[in-house]
Design a protein around this motif. Structure first.
Motif, PDB file in Angstrom:
ATOM      1  N   THR A 170     -37.149  36.705  19.922  1.00 38.25           N
ATOM      2  CA  THR A 170     -37.856  35.430  19.830  1.00 38.25           C
ATOM      3  C   THR A 170     -36.988  34.440  19.057  1.00 38.25           C
ATOM      4  O   THR A 170     -36.569  34.723  17.941  1.00 38.25           O
ATOM      5  N   GLY A 171     -36.752  33.275  19.645  1.00 35.32           N
ATOM      6  CA  GLY A 171     -35.831  32.299  19.069  1.00 35.32           C
ATOM      7  C   GLY A 171     -36.169  31.838  17.668  1.00 35.32           C
ATOM      8  O   GLY A 171     -35.286  31.595  16.861  1.00 35.32           O
ATOM      9  N   ASN A 172     -37.465  31.718  17.346  1.00 32.24           N
ATOM     10  CA  ASN A 172     -37.827  31.178  16.038  1.00 32.24           C
ATOM     11  C   ASN A 172     -38.199  32.244  15.008  1.00 32.24           C
ATOM     12  O   ASN A 172     -38.467  31.917  13.853  1.00 32.24           O
ATOM     13  N   ALA A 173     -38.221  33.516  15.379  1.00 31.89           N
ATOM     14  CA  ALA A 173     -38.646  34.564  14.439  1.00 31.89           C
ATOM     15  C   ALA A 173     -37.770  34.638  13.182  1.00 31.89           C
ATOM     16  O   ALA A 173     -38.302  34.664  12.068  1.00 31.89           O
ATOM     17  N   PRO A 174     -36.438  34.665  13.302  1.00 28.09           N
ATOM     18  CA  PRO A 174     -35.638  34.690  12.073  1.00 28.09           C
ATOM     19  C   PRO A 174     -35.847  33.454  11.199  1.00 28.09           C
ATOM     20  O   PRO A 174     -35.885  33.557   9.972  1.00 28.09           O
ATOM     21  N   ALA A 175     -35.999  32.286  11.822  1.00 26.37           N
ATOM     22  CA  ALA A 175     -36.221  31.054  11.052  1.00 26.37           C
ATOM     23  C   ALA A 175     -37.527  31.156  10.268  1.00 26.37           C
ATOM     24  O   ALA A 175     -37.596  30.747   9.106  1.00 26.37           O
ATOM     25  N   LYS A 176     -38.557  31.703  10.894  1.00 31.84           N
ATOM     26  CA  LYS A 176     -39.847  31.866  10.203  1.00 31.84           C
ATOM     27  C   LYS A 176     -39.729  32.853   9.049  1.00 31.84           C
ATOM     28  O   LYS A 176     -40.301  32.634   7.975  1.00 31.84           O
ATOM     29  N   VAL A 177     -38.960  33.939   9.245  1.00 34.48           N
ATOM     30  CA  VAL A 177     -38.747  34.917   8.169  1.00 34.48           C
ATOM     31  C   VAL A 177     -38.022  34.248   7.004  1.00 34.48           C
ATOM     32  O   VAL A 177     -38.424  34.385   5.837  1.00 34.48           O
ATOM     33  N   ILE A 178     -36.971  33.500   7.322  1.00 33.63           N
ATOM     34  CA  ILE A 178     -36.191  32.821   6.274  1.00 33.63           C
ATOM     35  C   ILE A 178     -37.075  31.840   5.512  1.00 33.63           C
ATOM     36  O   ILE A 178     -37.094  31.827   4.278  1.00 33.63           O
ATOM     37  N   LYS A 179     -37.814  31.024   6.236  1.00 34.30           N
ATOM     38  CA  LYS A 179     -38.654  29.999   5.589  1.00 34.30           C
ATOM     39  C   LYS A 179     -39.716  30.639   4.689  1.00 34.30           C
ATOM     40  O   LYS A 179     -39.933  30.202   3.558  1.00 34.30           O
ATOM     41  N   ALA A 180     -40.366  31.681   5.191  1.00 31.95           N
ATOM     42  CA  ALA A 180     -41.390  32.364   4.388  1.00 31.95           C
ATOM     43  C   ALA A 180     -40.772  33.019   3.159  1.00 31.95           C
ATOM     44  O   ALA A 180     -41.329  32.941   2.062  1.00 31.95           O
ATOM     45  N   PHE A 181     -39.603  33.620   3.331  1.00 34.64           N
ATOM     46  CA  PHE A 181     -38.956  34.305   2.212  1.00 34.64           C
ATOM     47  C   PHE A 181     -38.501  33.323   1.145  1.00 34.64           C
ATOM     48  O   PHE A 181     -38.513  33.628  -0.045  1.00 34.64           O
ATOM     49  N   ARG A 182     -38.129  32.123   1.558  1.00 31.77           N
ATOM     50  CA  ARG A 182     -37.638  31.130   0.603  1.00 31.77           C
ATOM     51  C   ARG A 182     -38.743  30.505  -0.225  1.00 31.77           C
ATOM     52  O   ARG A 182     -38.462  29.706  -1.125  1.00 31.77           O
ATOM     53  N   LYS A 183     -39.981  30.874   0.014  1.00 36.70           N
ATOM     54  CA  LYS A 183     -41.055  30.401  -0.864  1.00 36.70           C
ATOM     55  C   LYS A 183     -40.928  31.039  -2.241  1.00 36.70           C
ATOM     56  O   LYS A 183     -41.402  30.500  -3.224  1.00 36.70           O
ATOM     57  N   LYS A 184     -40.259  32.209  -2.302  1.00 40.16           N
ATOM     58  CA  LYS A 184     -40.107  32.895  -3.589  1.00 40.16           C
ATOM     59  C   LYS A 184     -38.648  33.107  -4.001  1.00 40.16           C
ATOM     60  O   LYS A 184     -38.369  33.691  -5.027  1.00 40.16           O
ATOM     61  N   SER A 185     -37.711  32.619  -3.174  1.00 49.54           N
ATOM     62  CA  SER A 185     -36.295  32.791  -3.466  1.00 49.54           C
ATOM     63  C   SER A 185     -35.512  31.639  -2.842  1.00 49.54           C
ATOM     64  O   SER A 185     -35.988  31.007  -1.911  1.00 49.54           O
ATOM     65  N   ASP A 186     -34.303  31.369  -3.335  1.00 52.41           N
ATOM     66  CA  ASP A 186     -33.514  30.291  -2.744  1.00 52.41           C
ATOM     67  C   ASP A 186     -32.629  30.796  -1.602  1.00 52.41           C
ATOM     68  O   ASP A 186     -31.891  30.038  -1.002  1.00 52.41           O
ATOM     69  N   LYS A 187     -32.700  32.071  -1.313  1.00 54.57           N
ATOM     70  CA  LYS A 187     -31.941  32.671  -0.219  1.00 54.57           C
ATOM     71  C   LYS A 187     -32.934  33.331   0.733  1.00 54.57           C
ATOM     72  O   LYS A 187     -34.056  33.594   0.361  1.00 54.57           O
ATOM     73  N   PRO A 188     -32.573  33.629   1.941  1.00 51.88           N
ATOM     74  CA  PRO A 188     -31.285  33.421   2.582  1.00 51.88           C
ATOM     75  C   PRO A 188     -31.060  31.974   2.989  1.00 51.88           C
ATOM     76  O   PRO A 188     -32.003  31.250   3.262  1.00 51.88           O
ATOM     77  N   LEU A 189     -29.783  31.597   3.005  1.00 49.46           N
ATOM     78  CA  LEU A 189     -29.393  30.281   3.486  1.00 49.46           C
ATOM     79  C   LEU A 189     -28.970  30.410   4.940  1.00 49.46           C
ATOM     80  O   LEU A 189     -28.304  31.376   5.310  1.00 49.46           O
ATOM     81  N   LEU A 190     -29.327  29.446   5.743  1.00 49.79           N
ATOM     82  CA  LEU A 190     -28.935  29.439   7.147  1.00 49.79           C
ATOM     83  C   LEU A 190     -27.562  28.790   7.274  1.00 49.79           C
ATOM     84  O   LEU A 190     -27.376  27.643   6.892  1.00 49.79           O
ATOM     85  N   LYS A 191     -26.607  29.547   7.788  1.00 53.41           N
ATOM     86  CA  LYS A 191     -25.274  28.992   8.045  1.00 53.41           C
ATOM     87  C   LYS A 191     -25.229  28.365   9.436  1.00 53.41           C
ATOM     88  O   LYS A 191     -24.657  27.301   9.621  1.00 53.41           O
ATOM     89  N   GLY A 192     -25.831  29.073  10.392  1.00 46.94           N
ATOM     90  CA  GLY A 192     -25.827  28.573  11.761  1.00 46.94           C
ATOM     91  C   GLY A 192     -26.618  29.508  12.656  1.00 46.94           C
ATOM     92  O   GLY A 192     -26.974  30.617  12.254  1.00 46.94           O
ATOM     93  N   ALA A 193     -26.885  29.055  13.866  1.00 45.92           N
ATOM     94  CA  ALA A 193     -27.648  29.867  14.806  1.00 45.92           C
ATOM     95  C   ALA A 193     -27.202  29.581  16.233  1.00 45.92           C
ATOM     96  O   ALA A 193     -26.772  28.472  16.555  1.00 45.92           O
ATOM     97  N   PHE A 194     -27.313  30.603  17.065  1.00 46.59           N
ATOM     98  CA  PHE A 194     -27.045  30.513  18.496  1.00 46.59           C
ATOM     99  C   PHE A 194     -28.353  30.913  19.171  1.00 46.59           C
ATOM    100  O   PHE A 194     -28.751  32.074  19.130  1.00 46.59           O
TER     101      PHE A 194
END
Length: 173
Positions: A87-111
């Motif tokens: 799913t194209g947006n699944a990693p983005a959703k994981v990153i966004k949710a995780f960043r509510k409690k941490s400043d990482k992961p940072l997105l470098k880029g996506a294909f």
């Protein structure tokens, strides 16, 4: 790592790149063991694979791939982890949710299915990408709408052609 081991890793990475249409490059450096474990658990729940990679080996795998990764090899600096998902947006959703409690992961880029996104500021755009299933659902809903109007018109018109036309014209006006 021997030359043979590096070749094997490059082959495996090239195969993973070929198998996946949604690939995120992230920086998870600085996360402690507990946070890394929490991130891996969140990825697993979202059906996202997370692998830490060596930039040079991933660059060579991208070069060996049939896909055009455009500017993505340019973001391979520092620590890099790859997230794969159906799913194209699944990693983005994981990153966004995780960043509510941490400043990482940072997105470098996506294909994402041949589209390339560079930089952490693209995260919200990637979260908003609709999955194939969501798009199909919207299309089905749009296609059903006219049919529902006709059925409704048939029921309220008394079944005559003039009644159907009148009911449908009233709904549009």
């Amino acid at each position: 790592m021997t030359r043979e081991e590096k070749s094997q890793v490059i082959e495996e990475l090239t195969a993973q790149l070929a198998e996946n249409t949604n690939i995120y490059l992230t920086d998870i450096s600085g996360l402690n063991a507990g946070n890394t474990s929490d991130l891996r658990r969140a990825c697993f729940k979202a059906n996202v694979k997370l692998n830490v990679v060596k930039n040079t080996l991933l660059t060579k795998a991208m070069e060996a791939s049939d896909k055009d990764f455009g500017e993505l090899p340019g973001v391979l600096k520092g620590n890099t982890s790859v997230m794969y998902s159906e799913t194209g947006n699944a990693p983005a959703k994981v990153i966004k949710a995780f960043r509510k409690k941490s400043d990482k992961p940072l997105l470098k880029g996506a294909f994402i299915e041949e589209a390339i996104y560079i930089g952490d500021e693209q995260l919200d755009t990637l979260v908003d990408i609709k999955s194939r299933e969501e798009l199909i659902g919207e299309i089905v809903t749009l296609l059903q709408s006219p049919a529902k109007n006709v059925i409704s018109a048939l029921k309220s018109s008394g079944g005559t052609l003039a009644g159907i036309v009148k009911t449908l014209s009233e709904k549009e006006g």
